[in-house]
Design an enzyme around this catalytic site. Structure first.
Site, PDB file in Angstrom:
ATOM      1  N   GLU A  76       0.827  -1.211   0.000  1.00  0.00           N
ATOM      2  CA  GLU A  76       0.000   0.000   0.000  1.00  0.00           C
ATOM      3  C   GLU A  76       0.867   1.270   0.000  1.00  0.00           C
ATOM      4  O   GLU A  76       0.557   2.256   0.674  1.00  0.00           O
ATOM      5  CB  GLU A  76      -0.967  -0.010   1.204  1.00  0.00           C
ATOM      6  CG  GLU A  76      -1.870  -1.245   1.194  1.00  0.00           C
ATOM      7  CD  GLU A  76      -2.633  -1.448   2.487  1.00  0.00           C
ATOM      8  OE1 GLU A  76      -3.290  -0.502   2.954  1.00  0.00           O
ATOM      9  OE2 GLU A  76      -2.542  -2.571   3.049  1.00  0.00           O
ATOM     10  N   GLU A  99      -4.759  -8.720  -0.297  1.00  0.00           N
ATOM     11  CA  GLU A  99      -5.399  -8.487   1.001  1.00  0.00           C
ATOM     12  C   GLU A  99      -6.823  -8.063   0.702  1.00  0.00           C
ATOM     13  O   GLU A  99      -7.047  -7.052   0.039  1.00  0.00           O
ATOM     14  CB  GLU A  99      -4.650  -7.380   1.762  1.00  0.00           C
ATOM     15  CG  GLU A  99      -4.651  -7.568   3.269  1.00  0.00           C
ATOM     16  CD  GLU A  99      -3.946  -6.428   3.989  1.00  0.00           C
ATOM     17  OE1 GLU A  99      -2.728  -6.295   3.801  1.00  0.00           O
ATOM     18  OE2 GLU A  99      -4.629  -5.663   4.686  1.00  0.00           O
TER      19      GLU A  99
END
Lengths: 563, 335
Positions: B163, B267
């Protein structure tokens, strides 16, 4: 000491019963200079042995040949109990009493120098020759042991030599690395034996043994004896030429032609041997024994011309040996320093020998055998030639700036210096081996230094793990870029052809090879990934193989395969 | 006398030499024996010349990865077994998180591998900053980590600085530049290569671009040579995108502009609520249908929301039904 129980001490005609008691009247004739009671030395009692030559040899001869010191004072046994008077007694219990204090024994000399038999330090005879050969055998065994303690996988140049395909014979290829190394050892041992022979002919067996011993423990000797290459053969050829020069020293000058084929072949086995052909030519002159003057020079000229002609024929047939004059950028100083470390001890002893030899032809152990030795000029020239030859390879390679295989090439020059070193050791030990410890010291120093140097020089790449992995990667069609193409080609010869392996470069060359992506695998021996292989699309890292030996300084093998 | 003793001695020593010599000839050249195929019984030779685990067959498998992140796994596999019982299928990828400075969980990696699964590590550089990593001052740690990974010799997927296109992590857009991220990534990768840790699948794992549309992903891309998978982090929320295409599509299209590496939904989970059953159907259906996507990792940990699938019986039932499809899950090969 003079116990009456020993029947051998009795005069003939004495009672022979084991229980017979010592007869007092026998005592003056007992040969007991120490235990009985010589009061003092009485010269008048001295009788020369020659005066009493026995008619019949027997126990009494001994006493007849040796003087009796005493004579006057005799021990008088007290309380004599004759055997027949005490039949109850189980055994005889002698009792003595000393009438006078026992005197100090005569002081013995510290040592007695035995009379030197005339046969020692004499000319060679069959027995001493065999003893020398036995010692030479031991020296050769030590040499073989020093070579055998080295081991491991092939050096790149060994692999290249083995893959070059029958340069010497199919025998080597069949025997593989082990066979080729054994053959090298055989040549090396033969060279030592020839060196012994040559030194024995030029000087004497003791110098020859010392020379062989010094040569056998050299770093270069142990190395070449375990190195699959032509160096060992080349050394053998030079040693053979040297031995033949010595062997024909008393023959007609034309006999020197026997040595020429060996001398001429040596450079074709290893190009560095060419440096020593001039030395051999000079030695052809200096060793000529019977034909002094013109004859000696004729011998040298004959040798030079014949060897030169044979070499010319060899060049015609085989081409010029390559690599003998390749310049490079290695440090000359480092090379000379290293050469000093590798051959310094031998050269030092050789110079000592040369100086000693120039001064005196012999040590004078056999004064009756003096004479008939080379003159001072010839001795000095021989010493100078042999010693300076040791410097040829280091000086030449330092001049070229090319340190390649110098640790092997120094051995070529030392082959010639070693006879002088043998003489040096012999001279340092002195006449009649008076100071053997000096010889032992030199030998042990040379042995230890040689062993340590060989251990650090004889470090073939530990390629086993790389080979074990590449065996699973290669096939008969792929092309492979490698830092050790020779090693890979040799060990994987059943799976690949030598042509499938290419030498890897670095920098731009490697970057261009990687970019083209023509190679199916890339094998590098490098501490870190080269930039050319960082972040490339064409290849992926297959594995990194550090040496299994934790102490090894070898950089790991890194293998990339095509994605 | 001397002759009589020297010669037998010499002969004796010669024969001794001969004997020891023959012993030395037996198997003196290790490379020569390495060049031959080791015998079946020669376990040590086989082990010595065994190639390191080759992750290549794992990169684009025929079936989908079914991954899960659980509290307590992979140090213990009990949570994984419990989850498998709940959903009716054993996952073949186990997610885990490793903070910068932590050692590599070699035991966990072995546990997972022996169970027929792949360990997925999200390596989170909370400290000391991407610049510090890139400039080499963290090399000792990275090398130790790499050596540990190499020694374990089981496949491991590592996602460094996931991220990175978001602003919520210290390695995100607020404090770091794309350049720093790429440098740090390449540096780590290079050190792993130097150490010979080839058993790593490198996962470059941005967040879906939806919440941060202005951050262009290409600037964060280290290069095809440094990445094996593209990972995409994207959760199903009650108010967010409702279809696989709207949630992941914009990101996948942007990524397709600079690479064609396989994509793992690295995820994901669905927020409990009315939509959850539909979201699960969208996710599993999308993963199965999209050829570029090789699987997903379900975040089954209650954190900020209860992402656990078992918290919604209806969604769980749908999950169980869909995950039962043969397309999901496979045993990670042992060699």
């Amino acid at each position: 000491m003079s116990s009456g129980q020993d029947s051998g001490w009795f005069e003939q005609g004495q009672p022979q019963s084991p229980y017979a008691e010592p007869q007092p009247e026998a005592y003056p004739e007992q040969p007991a200079p120490y235990s009985q009671q010589p009061t003092s030395y009485q010269p008048q009692d001295y009788t020369y042995p020659q005066t009493t030559i026995p008619q019949q040899p027997g126990p009494q001869d001994w006493q007849q040949q040796y003087p009796s010191y005493g004579g006057g004072a005799v021990a008088e046994p007290q309380d004599r109990q004759p055997h027949d008077q005490d039949a109850e007694s189980d055994y005889y219990r002698p009792e003595y009493s000393v009438l006078e204090p026992e005197p100090e024994p005569e002081p013995e000399p510290g040592y007695v120098l035995p009379a030197v038999p005339v046969s020692a330090w004499s000319m060679d005879n069959s027995r001493s020759a065999w003893i020398s050969r036995g010692v030479l055998l031991l020296i050769l065994m030590v040499q073989a042991g020093l070579s055998f303690r080295l081991g491991g996988s092939a050096f790149p140049s060994e692999a290249e030599y083995l893959m070059s395909g029958g340069r010497i014979s199919g025998l080597v290829a069949d025997g593989g690395l082990t066979g080729a190394r054994l053959l090298s050892l055989a040549w090396a041992l033969a060279a030592t034996a020839l060196l012994y022979g040559a030194t024995r002919l030029l000087f004497n067996p003791r110098a020859a043994l010392a020379a062989a011993a010094m040569y056998s423990v050299l770093e270069s000797t142990a190395f070449t004896g375990r190195y699959a290459s032509m160096h060992s053969l080349s050394l053998f050829l030079l040693a053979a030429a040297l031995w033949l020069l010595a062997k024909t020293r008393q023959a007609h000058p034309t006999a020197v032609l026997l040595a020429t084929p060996f001398a001429a072949l040596a450079p074709f086995a290893a190009y560095s041997a060419a440096l020593y052909l001039p030395t051999l030519t000079v030695l052809a002159v200096l060793t000529a024994y019977r034909f002094r003057g013109v004859g000696a020079f004729a011998r040298g000229a004959l040798f030079a011309v014949a060897t030169g002609a044979l070499c010319a024929v060899g060049v015609q047939l085989n081409g010029t040996p390559t690599g003998w004059n390749a310049h490079s950028g290695d440090s000359a100083l480092t090379m000379l320093k290293e050469s000093g470390q590798w051959g310094g001890i031998v050269l030092l002893v050789a110079v000592i020998g040369a100086v000693g030899y120039a001064k005196r032809a012999r040590m004078g152990e056999m004064p009756w055998a003096e004479g008939d030795a080379p003159g001072a000029v010839r001795r000095a020239a021989l010493g100078l030639t042999l010693c300076s030859t040791a410097l040829l390879a280091p000086l030449y390679q330092a001049y070229l700036g090319n340190g390649s295989s110098l640790h092997i090439h120094v051995g070529f020059g030392l082959l010639f210096a070693v006879p002088m070193a043998g003489l040096g050791v012999s001279r340092l030990m002195g006449a009649h081996l008076r100071y053997p410890q000096i010889g032992i010291m030199i030998y042990v120093a040379a042995l230890v230094v040689g062993m340590a140097q060989t251990q650090s020089l004889y470090r073939p790449p530990d390629s086993a793990r790389m080979i074990g992995v590449m065996r699973q990667v290669v096939d008969g069609k792929g092309v492979y870029l490698s830092d050790d193409p020779e090693i890979s080609a040799y060990y994987l010869r059943s799976a690949t052809k030598a042509g499938q392996w290419k030498q890897a470069g670095r920098g731009d060359a490697l970057a261009s090879d990687v970019k083209k992506g023509t190679y199916d695998a890339i094998v590098l021996r490098t501490a870190s990934t080269p930039d050319a292989l960082r972040g490339v699309k064409q290849y992926r890292l297959l594995t990194v193989l550090p040496s299994p030996d934790k102490d090894s300084e070898q950089a790991p093998y890194r293998i990339w395969v095509k994605k | 006398m001397i002759r009589k003793s020297v010669l037998p001695l010499a002969v004796a020593m010669m024969s001794l030499m001969g004997l020891t010599g023959c012993g030395a000839f037996g198997d003196e050249d290790p490379a020569e024996s390495a060049a031959r195929e080791p015998a079946d019984g020669d376990a040590s030779a086989q082990a010595q010349h065994a190639l390191p685990y080759d992750v290549k067959p794992l990169l684009a498998p025929d079936k989908e990865y079914f991954g899960v992140a659980l509290d307590g796994a992979p140090t213990s596999l009990k949570p994984v077994d419990a989850f498998a019982k709940t959903v009716g299928k054993k996952p073949n990828l186990v997610g885990s998180y490793s903070s910068w400075g932590d050692g590599f969980n070699a035991k966990g990696a072995k546990n997972v591998f022996e169970d027929g699964s792949l360990l997925y590590v999200s390596w989170e550089p909370f400290k000391p900053g991407l610049g510090t990593i890139a400039d080499g001052s963290q090399d000792t740690y990275i090398k130790r980590y790499a050596a540990s990974v190499r020694e374990t010799n089981v496949p491991v997927a590592i996602s460094f600085g996931h991220e990175m296109n978001g602003h919520w992590y210290p390695w995100g857009t607020k404090k770091q530049t794309p350049d720093n991220f790429v440098k740090a990534w390449r540096h780590i990768h290079d050190l792993f290569q130097d150490e010979g840790a080839t058993n790593v699948i490198w996962v470059w794992s941005p967040n879906v671009v939806n919440p941060v549309p202005d951050v262009k992903l290409k600037a964060y891309w280290p290069g095809d040579a440094y990445v094996d998978w593209t990972g995409v982090v994207g959760y199903w929320t009650q108010t967010g995108a409702k279809t696989f295409d709207t949630l992941y599509g914009p990101t996948l299209r942007q990524v397709a502009g600079f690479t064609d590496k396989p994509v793992l939904i690295s995820e994901t989970s669905a927020e409990p609520g009315d939509r959850r059953r539909a979201d699960v159907r969208q996710l599993l259906g999308g993963v199965e249908q999209n050829k570029d996507v090789i699987g997903f990792v379900w975040f089954n940990i209650p954190k900020r929301a209860d992402w656990r699938i078992q918290s919604s019986p209806l969604a769980l039932a749908e999950f169980k039904r869909l995950i039962a499809d043969e397309a999901f899950g496979f045993e990670v090969p042992k060699s």
